[in-house]
Structure formats: C-alpha cells, structure tokens
Design a protein around this motif. Structure first.
Motif, PDB file in Angstrom:
ATOM      1  N   MET A 102      50.218  44.730  21.172  1.00 21.10           N
ATOM      2  CA  MET A 102      51.202  43.835  20.565  1.00 21.10           C
ATOM      3  C   MET A 102      52.465  43.684  21.406  1.00 21.10           C
ATOM      4  O   MET A 102      52.985  42.577  21.567  1.00 21.10           O
ATOM      5  CB  MET A 102      51.542  44.306  19.145  1.00 21.10           C
ATOM      6  CG  MET A 102      50.397  44.116  18.159  1.00 21.10           C
ATOM      7  SD  MET A 102      50.832  44.529  16.447  1.00 21.10           S
ATOM      8  CE  MET A 102      51.962  43.195  16.038  1.00 21.10           C
ATOM      9  N   LEU A 103      52.959  44.786  21.953  1.00 17.33           N
ATOM     10  CA  LEU A 103      54.193  44.692  22.730  1.00 17.33           C
ATOM     11  C   LEU A 103      53.967  43.860  23.991  1.00 17.33           C
ATOM     12  O   LEU A 103      54.814  43.040  24.363  1.00 17.33           O
ATOM     13  CB  LEU A 103      54.699  46.093  23.087  1.00 17.33           C
ATOM     14  CG  LEU A 103      56.066  46.141  23.786  1.00 17.33           C
ATOM     15  CD1 LEU A 103      57.139  45.477  22.927  1.00 17.33           C
ATOM     16  CD2 LEU A 103      56.448  47.583  24.103  1.00 17.33           C
ATOM     17  N   GLY A 104      52.831  44.063  24.650  1.00 18.02           N
ATOM     18  CA  GLY A 104      52.529  43.270  25.833  1.00 18.02           C
ATOM     19  C   GLY A 104      52.416  41.790  25.522  1.00 18.02           C
ATOM     20  O   GLY A 104      52.882  40.940  26.294  1.00 18.02           O
ATOM     21  N   SER A 108      54.834  38.816  26.925  1.00 15.33           N
ATOM     22  CA  SER A 108      54.250  37.655  27.601  1.00 15.33           C
ATOM     23  C   SER A 108      54.729  36.354  26.968  1.00 15.33           C
ATOM     24  O   SER A 108      55.027  35.377  27.673  1.00 15.33           O
ATOM     25  CB  SER A 108      52.722  37.728  27.545  1.00 15.33           C
ATOM     26  OG  SER A 108      52.248  38.882  28.211  1.00 15.33           O
ATOM     27  N   ILE A 109      54.801  36.328  25.652  1.00 13.64           N
ATOM     28  CA  ILE A 109      55.261  35.130  24.950  1.00 13.64           C
ATOM     29  C   ILE A 109      56.707  34.813  25.324  1.00 13.64           C
ATOM     30  O   ILE A 109      57.046  33.657  25.614  1.00 13.64           O
ATOM     31  CB  ILE A 109      55.108  35.315  23.429  1.00 13.64           C
ATOM     32  CG1 ILE A 109      53.625  35.286  23.052  1.00 13.64           C
ATOM     33  CG2 ILE A 109      55.876  34.233  22.657  1.00 13.64           C
ATOM     34  CD1 ILE A 109      53.346  35.712  21.622  1.00 13.64           C
ATOM     35  N   VAL A 114      60.494  31.420  28.319  1.00 11.27           N
ATOM     36  CA  VAL A 114      61.594  31.222  29.272  1.00 11.27           C
ATOM     37  C   VAL A 114      61.117  30.367  30.449  1.00 11.27           C
ATOM     38  O   VAL A 114      61.814  29.445  30.905  1.00 11.27           O
ATOM     39  CB  VAL A 114      62.130  32.575  29.767  1.00 11.27           C
ATOM     40  CG1 VAL A 114      63.147  32.374  30.892  1.00 11.27           C
ATOM     41  CG2 VAL A 114      62.761  33.353  28.616  1.00 11.27           C
ATOM     42  N   GLY A 115      59.901  30.651  30.924  1.00 11.96           N
ATOM     43  CA  GLY A 115      59.345  29.856  32.015  1.00 11.96           C
ATOM     44  C   GLY A 115      59.178  28.397  31.639  1.00 11.96           C
ATOM     45  O   GLY A 115      59.357  27.506  32.488  1.00 11.96           O
ATOM     46  N   GLN A 116      58.846  28.149  30.369  1.00  8.61           N
ATOM     47  CA  GLN A 116      58.728  26.772  29.900  1.00  8.61           C
ATOM     48  C   GLN A 116      60.050  26.029  30.014  1.00  8.61           C
ATOM     49  O   GLN A 116      60.080  24.837  30.355  1.00  8.61           O
ATOM     50  CB  GLN A 116      58.264  26.743  28.435  1.00  8.61           C
ATOM     51  CG  GLN A 116      56.774  26.796  28.226  1.00  8.61           C
ATOM     52  CD  GLN A 116      56.076  25.507  28.613  1.00  8.61           C
ATOM     53  OE1 GLN A 116      55.984  25.153  29.787  1.00  8.61           O
ATOM     54  NE2 GLN A 116      55.548  24.813  27.617  1.00  8.61           N
ATOM     55  N   GLY A 117      61.130  26.728  29.694  1.00  9.33           N
ATOM     56  CA  GLY A 117      62.443  26.089  29.827  1.00  9.33           C
ATOM     57  C   GLY A 117      62.741  25.705  31.262  1.00  9.33           C
ATOM     58  O   GLY A 117      63.237  24.603  31.540  1.00  9.33           O
ATOM     59  N   LEU A 143      50.662  29.652  25.296  1.00  9.86           N
ATOM     60  CA  LEU A 143      51.546  30.272  24.307  1.00  9.86           C
ATOM     61  C   LEU A 143      50.942  30.213  22.903  1.00  9.86           C
ATOM     62  O   LEU A 143      51.078  31.162  22.125  1.00  9.86           O
ATOM     63  CB  LEU A 143      52.907  29.580  24.335  1.00  9.86           C
ATOM     64  CG  LEU A 143      53.819  30.000  25.494  1.00  9.86           C
ATOM     65  CD1 LEU A 143      54.966  29.008  25.676  1.00  9.86           C
ATOM     66  CD2 LEU A 143      54.361  31.404  25.260  1.00  9.86           C
ATOM     67  N   VAL A 144      50.288  29.112  22.574  1.00  6.67           N
ATOM     68  CA  VAL A 144      49.623  29.018  21.268  1.00  6.67           C
ATOM     69  C   VAL A 144      48.527  30.075  21.168  1.00  6.67           C
ATOM     70  O   VAL A 144      48.374  30.746  20.139  1.00  6.67           O
ATOM     71  CB  VAL A 144      49.039  27.605  21.062  1.00  6.67           C
ATOM     72  CG1 VAL A 144      48.114  27.571  19.846  1.00  6.67           C
ATOM     73  CG2 VAL A 144      50.164  26.588  20.885  1.00  6.67           C
ATOM     74  N   ALA A 145      47.763  30.257  22.247  1.00  8.96           N
ATOM     75  CA  ALA A 145      46.686  31.253  22.243  1.00  8.96           C
ATOM     76  C   ALA A 145      47.247  32.662  22.093  1.00  8.96           C
ATOM     77  O   ALA A 145      46.744  33.462  21.276  1.00  8.96           O
ATOM     78  CB  ALA A 145      45.865  31.134  23.525  1.00  8.96           C
ATOM     79  N   LEU A 146      48.282  32.997  22.848  1.00 10.99           N
ATOM     80  CA  LEU A 146      48.872  34.335  22.769  1.00 10.99           C
ATOM     81  C   LEU A 146      49.502  34.583  21.397  1.00 10.99           C
ATOM     82  O   LEU A 146      49.400  35.690  20.840  1.00 10.99           O
ATOM     83  CB  LEU A 146      49.924  34.506  23.861  1.00 10.99           C
ATOM     84  CG  LEU A 146      49.409  34.535  25.305  1.00 10.99           C
ATOM     85  CD1 LEU A 146      50.580  34.602  26.278  1.00 10.99           C
ATOM     86  CD2 LEU A 146      48.467  35.710  25.526  1.00 10.99           C
TER      87      LEU A 146
END
Length: 320
Positions: A102-104, A108-109, A114-117, A143-146
């Motif tokens: 969960m933490l990983g 990642s999300i 941030v990368g999306q921005g 992101l939807v998958a994660l």
C-alpha cells in the motif's frame, strides 16, 4: 486462543473514504482533460504555470472566449487531484503503511500525479504536441489502475498473496491486459490524428491517415474483446476464478459498450459527446481490467489472537 479471521483488518473508515475519493478524482481529471481537448481549449491558458501573462487566472478582456475558463478549471481540478494524492499517502502512512504494497502504491500515485502536472506544463509549452497529449492520457490511465489496486488492497486480509487459478489463466489475463494497453495507445494515436487536436486555431496532429489508424485501433479492440470472452469463460469454468468472474463480466460489458460507442462516433464524424463517453469508458475498462487481474490471486487470513481482538473496541463492536 489463536484463530483465522477472514474479515479485512479493521482500519479507520477515513482510509477507505480517502482511497475511494482519490480514485474518483483520477477518473474525473480524465473527463475534464477530455473537455479541454474537445472544446479546443488546450491553449486557453497559453502559458504555464501562469494562465495569461503574469496572471495565474484568466484575464477578462473584450476579445476573450470561454476557452481560458475551461483550461483554468482543469488546472484547478489538477490541484485538487494533487491534494487527493497527498491525502492518500498520508492516510496510507497513518493506517496502512505495514500492509504491503500500500505505501509503495501511494508513493507511486503521488509521484505520477506530480509528474502529470509537469507534463501538463510541457504540453502547453509545446503547443499541444500530440506526443505529449498522448503521454498525458496514458499516465492518467496508469494512475487509475494504481488507484484501483490501492482500493482493492485495502479490502483484503493481510496474509501472503497466492494464486487461485492455474498459471495459464493468469498468463491469459496478462495478455489481455497488454491488449488493453495496445488499445489505449492506438486510441490516443487515433485522437492525435483526428479533428480534436485540443486547439482550434493551431491544430497539432500526427501526420498519419486517421482512417487507417482507426481501423488498426478497431482490430486491437476486437482482439481485446476476444481475450476478454476467454477470460469470462475461464473464470466461470475454474472453481478458483469465482471471485474474479464478476469483474471480467463487467469488463466484457464495458468493452462491448465501448465498441458500440467507437463505431458510432467513427460513422457520425466523431461528435464531442461520444468522444467524451469513449474516454470515460477507457477509464472504466482500465479500472475493471486491473481488478480482474488482481482478483486472480487472494491474500490469506493471518492468525489473530482472540484475546487481543477483544481488547480492540472497534473489533469488539463489529463482532457483537
């Protein structure tokens, strides 16, 4: 006395709520991003991170159109998505950091959000180059998958994960997921070759024949649907696939609906509403395929001492 408990470990109800909100926001930003592209508002705010000149917001003037407000609204939602990603990481760290992975997933999300921005800014600064727009959409699907994975993980016990179906079914699911990736990539190429470039005045498109790319995309969709049918049959025939059966049935229903929408929009000249519905369907497919793959494995219950459980008010209240 030690026993095995099948229920999901008790956590704060806020953890589940925050994870669900994060998933909704990740899907919602896909829709608003589609609205920006379909209304030709991609350069409504021609600079980044500011909107116009030295202003972070649209500047009111006589010659302005609605485009800056559409793009600005999408940027504001992006900030809300970022807040949701930060809240997700905080919630997981507080209530689920010991529950692998969960933490990983939360990290990642946040990193991809941030990368999306940053990628959004590059997209504006490059005049909506179709490669950057394509990457923007594919990162959103990731992101939807994660986010879906995180929601499902929160609902599982904390024992070790083990496969519940034969390896051939798991390999078939992996191939099906790869086929979906091909469908999504070709779908973005179709959009990048078609009329909805994101900016009406300066259209940026791939130098590809839209008709040819559309048929390649349709071929990939037919392959994907065939693989999904095989997964539905497999999960119905194999005893261990009972948990995943409903998810793959949903994948098949959404895939068939996507096919109908896709052919309809192709035959009707790509009306904006249908393209937007198609994008929502892509997010729904990404989420359900992720769930379908994940539910081919299950986590075992962990041994819990009943005496220690009785000392936990939340657990005692649930068992009474």
């Amino acid at each position: 006395m030690t026993t095995y408990h099948e229920q999901v470990p008790v956590n704060s109800p806020w953890l589940r709520r925050i994870l669900a909100i994060n998933l909704v926001l990740q899907v919602l930003i896909v829709i608003t991003g589609g609205l920006v592209r379909l209304t030709g508002s991609g350069l409504g705010c021609p600079t980044w991170p500011r909107c116009e000149g030295d202003s972070f917001t649209p500047v009111i003037h006589d010659a302005m159109t609605f485009h800056p407000f559409v793009e600005y609204g999408n940027r504001m939602l992006s900030i809300l998505v970022g807040v949701g990603a930060v809240a997700t990481l905080w919630a997981v760290y507080r209530w689920g950091r010991g529950r692998s992975p969960m933490l990983g997933l939360a990290l990642s999300i946040l990193g991809l959000t941030v990368g999306q921005g940053v990628l959004g800014g590059i997209t504006v600064l490059t005049g909506l180059h179709p490669l950057t727009v394509m990457g923007h959409f594919l990162v959103s699907m990731t992101l939807v998958a994660l986010s879906t994975w995180l929601v499902l993980r929160d609902r599982e016990p904390d024992g070790p994960s083990r496969p519940v179906v034969p390896v051939i079914v798991r390999r078939l699911a992996a191939v099906t997921a790869l086929a979906l990736v091909a469908v999504l990539v070709l779908g973005t190429v179709v959009t990048g070759s078609g009329p909805h470039s994101g900016d009406a005045e300066r259209p940026a498109r791939f130098a590809l024949d839209a008709r040819t790319i559309s048929w390649l995309h349709a071929d990939a969709v037919m392959l994907f649907v065939g693989l999904v049918v095989a997964m539905v049959v497999a999960t119905r025939l194999i005893r261990g696939g009972l948990r995943a059966r409903d998810w793959w049935s949903w994948v098949l229903l959404i895939a068939l609906a996507q096919g109908v929408v896709g052919y309809t929009q192709y035959l009707t000249g790509l009306p904006e509403v249908l393209v937007l519905v198609h994008m929502l369907g892509a997010a729904a497919l990404t989420s359900t395929v992720t769930a379908g793959v994940l539910t081919l494995s299950a986590r075992e219950a962990v041994p819990v001492d009943e005496g220690s459980l009785a000392d936990q008010p939340e657990v005692a209240a649930r068992q009474s």
